[in-house]
Design a protein around this motif. Structure first.
Motif, PDB file in Angstrom:
ATOM      1  N   ALA A   1      68.631  96.911 -23.071  1.00 57.77           N
ATOM      2  CA  ALA A   1      67.700  95.774 -23.108  1.00 57.77           C
ATOM      3  C   ALA A   1      66.563  95.929 -22.106  1.00 57.77           C
ATOM      4  CB  ALA A   1      68.454  94.472 -22.833  1.00 57.77           C
ATOM      5  N   VAL A   2      66.448  97.132 -21.527  1.00 55.26           N
ATOM      6  CA  VAL A   2      65.361  97.422 -20.588  1.00 55.26           C
ATOM      7  C   VAL A   2      64.489  98.506 -21.210  1.00 55.26           C
ATOM      8  CG1 VAL A   2      64.763  98.147 -18.254  1.00 55.26           C
ATOM      9  CG2 VAL A   2      66.884  96.884 -18.661  1.00 55.26           C
ATOM     10  N   TYR A   3      63.175  98.280 -21.217  1.00 49.92           N
ATOM     11  CA  TYR A   3      62.310  99.280 -21.841  1.00 49.92           C
ATOM     12  C   TYR A   3      61.039  99.479 -21.031  1.00 49.92           C
ATOM     13  CZ  TYR A   3      59.261  95.538 -23.645  1.00 49.92           C
ATOM     14  OH  TYR A   3      58.404  94.469 -23.740  1.00 49.92           O
ATOM     15  N   ARG A   4      60.448 100.642 -21.205  1.00 51.74           N
ATOM     16  CA  ARG A   4      59.172 100.965 -20.566  1.00 51.74           C
ATOM     17  C   ARG A   4      58.053 100.592 -21.523  1.00 51.74           C
ATOM     18  NH1 ARG A   4      63.112 102.527 -17.881  1.00 51.74           N
ATOM     19  NH2 ARG A   4      63.039 104.038 -16.175  1.00 51.74           N
ATOM     20  N   LYS A   5      57.170  99.740 -21.098  1.00 54.20           N
ATOM     21  CA  LYS A   5      56.017  99.399 -21.922  1.00 54.20           C
ATOM     22  C   LYS A   5      55.029 100.561 -21.903  1.00 54.20           C
ATOM     23  CE  LYS A   5      56.317  94.425 -21.064  1.00 54.20           C
ATOM     24  NZ  LYS A   5      55.567  93.201 -20.697  1.00 54.20           N
ATOM     25  N   THR A   6      54.402 100.788 -23.031  1.00 48.25           N
ATOM     26  CA  THR A   6      53.437 101.882 -23.125  1.00 48.25           C
ATOM     27  C   THR A   6      51.999 101.390 -23.077  1.00 48.25           C
ATOM     28  OG1 THR A   6      53.506 101.784 -25.553  1.00 48.25           O
ATOM     29  CG2 THR A   6      55.021 103.313 -24.447  1.00 48.25           C
ATOM     30  N   LYS A   7      51.798 100.089 -23.262  1.00 48.71           N
ATOM     31  CA  LYS A   7      50.444  99.546 -23.270  1.00 48.71           C
ATOM     32  C   LYS A   7      50.295  98.464 -22.207  1.00 48.71           C
ATOM     33  CE  LYS A   7      49.661 100.404 -28.200  1.00 48.71           C
ATOM     34  NZ  LYS A   7      49.319  99.795 -29.509  1.00 48.71           N
ATOM     35  N   ALA A   8      49.191  98.527 -21.489  1.00 51.46           N
ATOM     36  CA  ALA A   8      48.866  97.465 -20.539  1.00 51.46           C
ATOM     37  C   ALA A   8      48.362  96.244 -21.309  1.00 51.46           C
ATOM     38  CB  ALA A   8      47.800  97.952 -19.564  1.00 51.46           C
ATOM     39  N   VAL A   9      48.311  95.113 -20.646  1.00 49.43           N
ATOM     40  CA  VAL A   9      47.770  93.896 -21.250  1.00 49.43           C
ATOM     41  C   VAL A   9      46.508  93.496 -20.504  1.00 49.43           C
ATOM     42  CG1 VAL A   9      50.032  93.122 -22.030  1.00 49.43           C
ATOM     43  CG2 VAL A   9      49.192  92.384 -19.803  1.00 49.43           C
ATOM     44  N   MET A  10      45.640  92.769 -21.187  1.00 48.32           N
ATOM     45  CA  MET A  10      44.364  92.391 -20.588  1.00 48.32           C
ATOM     46  C   MET A  10      44.433  91.069 -19.840  1.00 48.32           C
ATOM     47  SD  MET A  10      42.852  95.086 -21.251  1.00 48.32           S
ATOM     48  CE  MET A  10      41.222  94.734 -20.590  1.00 48.32           C
ATOM     49  N   GLY A  11      45.588  90.430 -19.832  1.00 46.73           N
ATOM     50  CA  GLY A  11      45.801  89.309 -18.930  1.00 46.73           C
ATOM     51  C   GLY A  11      45.866  89.814 -17.503  1.00 46.73           C
ATOM     52  N   SER A  12      45.747  88.907 -16.549  1.00 46.79           N
ATOM     53  CA  SER A  12      45.684  89.301 -15.138  1.00 46.79           C
ATOM     54  C   SER A  12      46.708  88.541 -14.312  1.00 46.79           C
ATOM     55  CB  SER A  12      44.278  89.057 -14.576  1.00 46.79           C
ATOM     56  OG  SER A  12      43.319  89.799 -15.299  1.00 46.79           O
ATOM     57  N   GLU A  13      46.983  89.064 -13.137  1.00 49.34           N
ATOM     58  CA  GLU A  13      48.037  88.518 -12.268  1.00 49.34           C
ATOM     59  C   GLU A  13      47.731  88.916 -10.832  1.00 49.34           C
ATOM     60  OE1 GLU A  13      50.823  87.276 -10.226  1.00 49.34           O
ATOM     61  OE2 GLU A  13      51.448  86.942 -12.320  1.00 49.34           O
ATOM     62  N   ASP A  14      47.664  87.927  -9.932  1.00 48.88           N
ATOM     63  CA  ASP A  14      47.233  88.288  -8.576  1.00 48.88           C
ATOM     64  C   ASP A  14      48.337  88.865  -7.703  1.00 48.88           C
ATOM     65  OD1 ASP A  14      48.638  86.070  -7.641  1.00 48.88           O
ATOM     66  OD2 ASP A  14      46.904  85.126  -6.697  1.00 48.88           O
ATOM     67  N   PHE A  15      49.527  89.084  -8.273  1.00 44.11           N
ATOM     68  CA  PHE A  15      50.512  89.922  -7.591  1.00 44.11           C
ATOM     69  C   PHE A  15      49.928  91.316  -7.354  1.00 44.11           C
ATOM     70  CE2 PHE A  15      54.515  92.581  -7.851  1.00 44.11           C
ATOM     71  CZ  PHE A  15      55.029  92.183  -6.626  1.00 44.11           C
ATOM     72  N   ALA A  16      48.892  91.651  -8.127  1.00 45.89           N
ATOM     73  CA  ALA A  16      48.188  92.928  -7.944  1.00 45.89           C
ATOM     74  C   ALA A  16      47.705  93.107  -6.515  1.00 45.89           C
ATOM     75  CB  ALA A  16      47.003  93.011  -8.910  1.00 45.89           C
ATOM     76  N   ASP A  17      47.268  92.013  -5.888  1.00 44.97           N
ATOM     77  CA  ASP A  17      46.767  92.105  -4.516  1.00 44.97           C
ATOM     78  C   ASP A  17      47.867  92.501  -3.547  1.00 44.97           C
ATOM     79  OD1 ASP A  17      43.969  91.275  -4.917  1.00 44.97           O
ATOM     80  OD2 ASP A  17      44.846  89.380  -5.528  1.00 44.97           O
ATOM     81  N   MET A  18      49.082  92.034  -3.788  1.00 44.63           N
ATOM     82  CA  MET A  18      50.203  92.423  -2.937  1.00 44.63           C
ATOM     83  C   MET A  18      50.555  93.892  -3.157  1.00 44.63           C
ATOM     84  SD  MET A  18      52.643  89.045  -2.918  1.00 44.63           S
ATOM     85  CE  MET A  18      51.928  87.422  -2.534  1.00 44.63           C
ATOM     86  N   LEU A  19      50.482  94.330  -4.430  1.00 43.61           N
ATOM     87  CA  LEU A  19      50.786  95.726  -4.736  1.00 43.61           C
ATOM     88  C   LEU A  19      49.722  96.676  -4.198  1.00 43.61           C
ATOM     89  CD1 LEU A  19      52.158  95.471  -8.396  1.00 43.61           C
ATOM     90  CD2 LEU A  19      53.452  95.709  -6.281  1.00 43.61           C
ATOM     91  N   ASN A  20      48.534  96.167  -3.881  1.00 39.37           N
ATOM     92  CA  ASN A  20      47.515  97.002  -3.241  1.00 39.37           C
ATOM     93  C   ASN A  20      47.900  97.372  -1.810  1.00 39.37           C
ATOM     94  OD1 ASN A  20      45.773  97.105  -5.405  1.00 39.37           O
ATOM     95  ND2 ASN A  20      44.560  95.350  -4.749  1.00 39.37           N
ATOM     96  N   ILE A  21      48.817  96.591  -1.236  1.00 37.44           N
ATOM     97  CA  ILE A  21      49.210  96.783   0.162  1.00 37.44           C
ATOM     98  C   ILE A  21      50.617  97.342   0.284  1.00 37.44           C
ATOM     99  CG2 ILE A  21      49.574  95.590   2.371  1.00 37.44           C
ATOM    100  CD1 ILE A  21      47.490  93.535   1.434  1.00 37.44           C
ATOM    101  N   VAL A  22      51.511  96.830  -0.547  1.00 39.49           N
ATOM    102  CA  VAL A  22      52.925  97.220  -0.485  1.00 39.49           C
ATOM    103  C   VAL A  22      53.346  97.766  -1.850  1.00 39.49           C
ATOM    104  CG1 VAL A  22      55.277  96.379  -0.096  1.00 39.49           C
ATOM    105  CG2 VAL A  22      53.380  95.428   1.231  1.00 39.49           C
ATOM    106  N   PRO A  23      54.039  98.887  -1.910  1.00 34.08           N
ATOM    107  CA  PRO A  23      54.502  99.394  -3.201  1.00 34.08           C
ATOM    108  C   PRO A  23      55.503  98.429  -3.830  1.00 34.08           C
ATOM    109  CG  PRO A  23      55.466 100.667  -1.403  1.00 34.08           C
ATOM    110  CD  PRO A  23      54.416  99.779  -0.785  1.00 34.08           C
ATOM    111  N   GLY A  24      55.515  98.406  -5.140  1.00 35.88           N
ATOM    112  CA  GLY A  24      56.442  97.501  -5.816  1.00 35.88           C
ATOM    113  C   GLY A  24      56.247  97.515  -7.311  1.00 35.88           C
TER     114      GLY A  24
END
Length: 390
Positions: free
Chosen positions: A321-344
């Motif tokens: 029930a776990v899969y790797r997505k192959t396509k990104a989505v064009m929606g956005s999420e500001d968790f991105a800012d945290m990932l710019n500083i800390v890996p995750g």
């Protein structure tokens, strides 16, 4: 389903917390009741609490019972959307014009469930950092917490988050390695012309005519300036002008958003929008002010940690029930800012229901609350595993 037995035991408590949060939704940086509830619950469970991080953010700090220097961050967003709810639920929003239409009440509840479990067991080596973030819906909540010293005051080696997904198979967990969600800019374009009587248009420099030409020109940016193999979106979402039938207005405004999966494409979009505004202003003899501001960076999952999150998810829902997505989505999420500083890594959890998020009839399936809570707890236990149990 192999959620943690202890978390399953307080499924009803989690549902009650979510329904309470759902009835009292709060917008970004106004989450005073929500953050108070979060802080009180963390304190009740013996977790060290820090309030007011990035205005209304809350951080909980919990040491495991085993010695260790590792520090894992778990993040949930808390804010609601400025829209009316149309679900007819018994626990529907009591705050007019406020609705948890994206499921952040569920995300908050899942992280609280993980925090409670980890506080009761403490079977890990190191420190768990629970990050309850305000203002994710375009308000810059992650950046506010970071500017307030989030990762200076509460260092994390890795950070993890999740989001509900009503359009995916229930309890199926998806992860997209690398770029997973689009960066986003918002823009406001103000056109200042010359107003006149509607019967004497020759006396005007009509901003509505300019607005029509500008919107049409903007729609050529993606189709004619962005490389065909790159993904990008330019959407005009607001157009405002005029106040009477017989008045050509003095000004008009056009607003919208840019989306992109590559920083260079984002730069291209911004440059072209500004150039079109400058050219249109010159062509029509009006003034055009263009304000473009970055709101979300591209969310990039750390590829070296994807397997770790997937393995933790497999412990909860099963590997199939776990899969790797192959396509990104064009929606956005500001968790991105945290990932710019800390890996995750950021993942999605499917649940019952076909109404999409940000729709007034969206309903979160409470059945995923123990699943999400168990996943956040499990990735913490796995990444902070004591040496003697490796």
């Amino acid at each position: 389903m192999p959620v943690h037995d202890r978390i399953e035991a307080y499924r009803d408590d989690l549902t009650a917390i979510r329904h309470d949060l759902h009835q009292y939704p709060e917008l970004g940086f106004e989450e005073h009741r929500t953050s108070a509830l979060v802080a009180d619950k963390l304190a009740e469970w013996g977790i060290e609490v820090h309030r007011g991080i990035g205005k209304t953010g809350v951080v909980g700090v919990l040491a495991g019972k085993h010695e260790g220097a590792g520090r894992i961050g778990l993040r949930a967003d808390m804010d609601a959307l400025p829209m009316e709810e149309r679900t007819n639920l018994a626990y529907a929003s009591r705050n007019p014009g406020r609705f948890h239409g994206c499921g952040h009440d569920g995300h908050t509840t899942m992280l609280l469930g993980a925090a409670r479990y980890l506080a009761e067991t403490r079977d890990f080596a190191g420190t768990a950092i629970f990050i309850f973030q305000p203002g994710e819906e375009g308000c810059g909540g992650a950046r506010a917490m970071i500017a307030d010293g989030l990762f200076d005051r509460f260092p994390c080696d890795e950070v993890y988050a999740l989001h509900n997904a009503p359009n995916e198979t229930p309890h199926r967990i998806g992860i997209k390695p690398g770029p997973a969600m689009a960066g986003a800019d918002f823009f406001d374009i103000r056109i200042t012309g010359c107003g006149s009587h509607a019967a004497m248009p020759d006396k005007s420099r009509d901003p509505i005519v300019v607005m029509g030409a500008l919107v049409q020109a903007l729609q050529s940016v993606v189709s004619r300036n962005v490389r065909a193999l790159d993904q990008a979106v330019l959407s005009v979402t607001q157009a405002h002008a005029g106040s009477a039938y017989n008045v050509i207005p003095e000004d008009a405004t056009v607003s919208g958003t840019l989306r992109y999966l590559d920083a260079e494409v984002g730069t291209l979009l911004r440059d072209r929008v500004r150039q079109i505004c400058d050219g249109t202003a010159l062509s029509f003899g009006v003034e055009i002010d263009c304000d473009i501001r970055n709101v979300f960076d591209v969310l990039v999952n750390t590829e070296s940690l994807v397997d770790a999150y997937a393995d933790a998810a497999g412990d909860i829902v099963g590997p199939d029930a776990v899969y790797r997505k192959t396509k990104a989505v064009m929606g956005s999420e500001d968790f991105a800012d945290m990932l710019n500083i800390v890996p995750g890594v950021y993942c999605t959890i499917g649940h019952a229901g076909e109404v999409p998020v940000h729709n007034p009839a969206f309903i979160l399936d409470d059945d995923i609350l123990p699943v999400g809570a168990s996943l956040l707890a499990r990735i913490t236990e796995r990444r902070l595993r004591p040496d003697d149990s490796a």
